[in-house]
Write an enzyme that holds these catalytic residues in place. Structure first.
Site, PDB file in Angstrom:
ATOM      1  CG  MET A  18      -2.250  -0.678   0.993  1.00 47.34           C
ATOM      2  SD  MET A  18      -3.533  -0.104   2.144  1.00 47.34           S
ATOM      3  CE  MET A  18      -2.766  -0.421   3.733  1.00 47.34           C
ATOM      4  CG  ASP A  37      10.566  -0.074   3.325  1.00 47.64           C
ATOM      5  OD1 ASP A  37       9.344  -0.046   3.109  1.00 47.64           O
ATOM      6  OD2 ASP A  37      11.165  -1.108   3.690  1.00 47.64           O
ATOM      7  CG  ASP A  60      14.709   0.510  13.016  1.00 48.43           C
ATOM      8  OD1 ASP A  60      13.466   0.400  13.153  1.00 48.43           O
ATOM      9  OD2 ASP A  60      15.524  -0.091  13.732  1.00 48.43           O
ATOM     10  CB  VAL A  61       9.461   3.292  11.659  1.00 45.01           C
ATOM     11  CG1 VAL A  61       9.402   3.691  10.198  1.00 45.01           C
ATOM     12  CG2 VAL A  61       9.022   1.849  11.866  1.00 45.01           C
ATOM     13  CG  ASN A  87       1.949   2.796   4.731  1.00 47.36           C
ATOM     14  OD1 ASN A  87       0.780   2.499   4.556  1.00 47.36           O
ATOM     15  ND2 ASN A  87       2.952   2.064   4.240  1.00 47.36           N
ATOM     16  CE1 TYR A 150      -1.978  -4.664  11.504  1.00 46.72           C
ATOM     17  CE2 TYR A 150      -4.337  -5.001  11.781  1.00 46.72           C
ATOM     18  CZ  TYR A 150      -3.277  -4.463  11.073  1.00 46.72           C
ATOM     19  OH  TYR A 150      -3.513  -3.708   9.944  1.00 46.72           O
ATOM     20  CE  LYS A 154      -1.994  -1.147  12.088  1.00 46.62           C
ATOM     21  NZ  LYS A 154      -1.178  -0.117  11.405  1.00 46.62           N
ATOM     22  CB  THR A 185      -1.853  -6.702  -0.892  1.00 45.91           C
ATOM     23  OG1 THR A 185      -2.134  -7.674   0.131  1.00 45.91           O
ATOM     24  CG2 THR A 185      -2.335  -5.334  -0.429  1.00 45.91           C
TER      25      THR A 185
END
Length: 244
Positions: A18, A37, A60-61, A87, A150, A154, A185
């Site tokens: 996405m 990324d 690395d987020v 994202n 998850y 979220k 996807t």
């Protein structure tokens, strides 16, 4: 004039899936996009293919110094940051009793902590500009139950979005969350998954899964001035699933 002409946008987890579709659609509307990324090879390939209005930054987020590096590079290149799209995300399809603390914390760090770090790092820049839009990609599982880990994160993204919006709105910074349902996807084409998806479609009021572009269209709306009075809100793209 294109809807995002000259806007500078950061998209995390944008080398595939996405995120990549978001970048393509943002560029088509005139934006300049920093693709971030963890996958350097793939990210560089995507940036090269998409052209001069992109840059790739390995990121690395969950690393605070990496976030500062991203912001520094973008500011040095383009001089402003108009939109942040958080994202990046992961999940493990593991039952509660089998999910290790290590993997649980990986989900928490990537899905939740990274959103906090991203908002924290761009806030001062957007305040100085007196303008900005932060878009946090949650999920329909930020509204209803799903996989352990998850779902938790979220829901947290949804809550952080509301808290940040209240703090940042006086500075003309909008913060909203996007809640995709089942998206078409490559993952859905895997052996053994495709049949399950076909069965699941019958439970979706619209009787189909979403295309990635349909999520990107919402991202474009929230990145543009068309959404200038929307903040602290959930934008749901689930074909009616959570309305049941």
């Amino acid at each position: 004039m294109k809807r995002l002409e000259n806007k500078v946008i950061i998209v995390t987890g944008a080398a595939q899936g996405m995120g990549k579709t978001h970048v393509e659609k943002l560029l088509a509307e005139g934006a300049r996009v920093a693709i971030t990324d963890i996958n350097k090879e793939l990210g560089e390939q995507v940036s090269k293919a998409l052209g001069e209005n992109t840059i790739f930054i390995q990121h690395d987020v969950v690393n605070e110094s990496d976030w500062q590096n991203v912001v520094n590079i973008v500011m040095n290149k383009w001089g402003h940051i108009d939109v942040l799209i958080n994202n990046a995300g992961i999940t493990y399809n593991t039952p509660l009793e089998e999910l290790s603390l290590e993997n649980y914390m990986k989900i928490v760090n990537v899905n939740q902590v990274s959103v906090f770090l991203g908002m924290k790092t761009v806030a001062s820049i957007m305040k100085a500009q007196k303008n900005g839009s932060i878009i946090n990609v949650s999920s329909m599982n930020g509204l209803v139950g799903g996989a352990i880990g998850y779902t938790d994160t979220k829901f947290a993204v949804r809550g952080m979005t509301k808290a940040a919006s209240r703090e940042l709105s006086p500075h003309n910074i909008r913060v909203n969350s996007v809640h995709p349902g089942v998206i078409q996807t490559s993952m859905l084409e895997q052996e053994g998954v495709k049949e399950q998806v076909e069965q699941f479609k019958t439970t979706i009021p619209m009787r189909r899964v979403a295309q990635t572009e349909e999520v990107s269209n919402m991202i474009i709306f929230l990145s543009s001035e068309e959404s200038s009075y929307s903040t602290g809100s959930e934008f749901v793209i689930d074909g009616g699933l959570t309305a049941l």
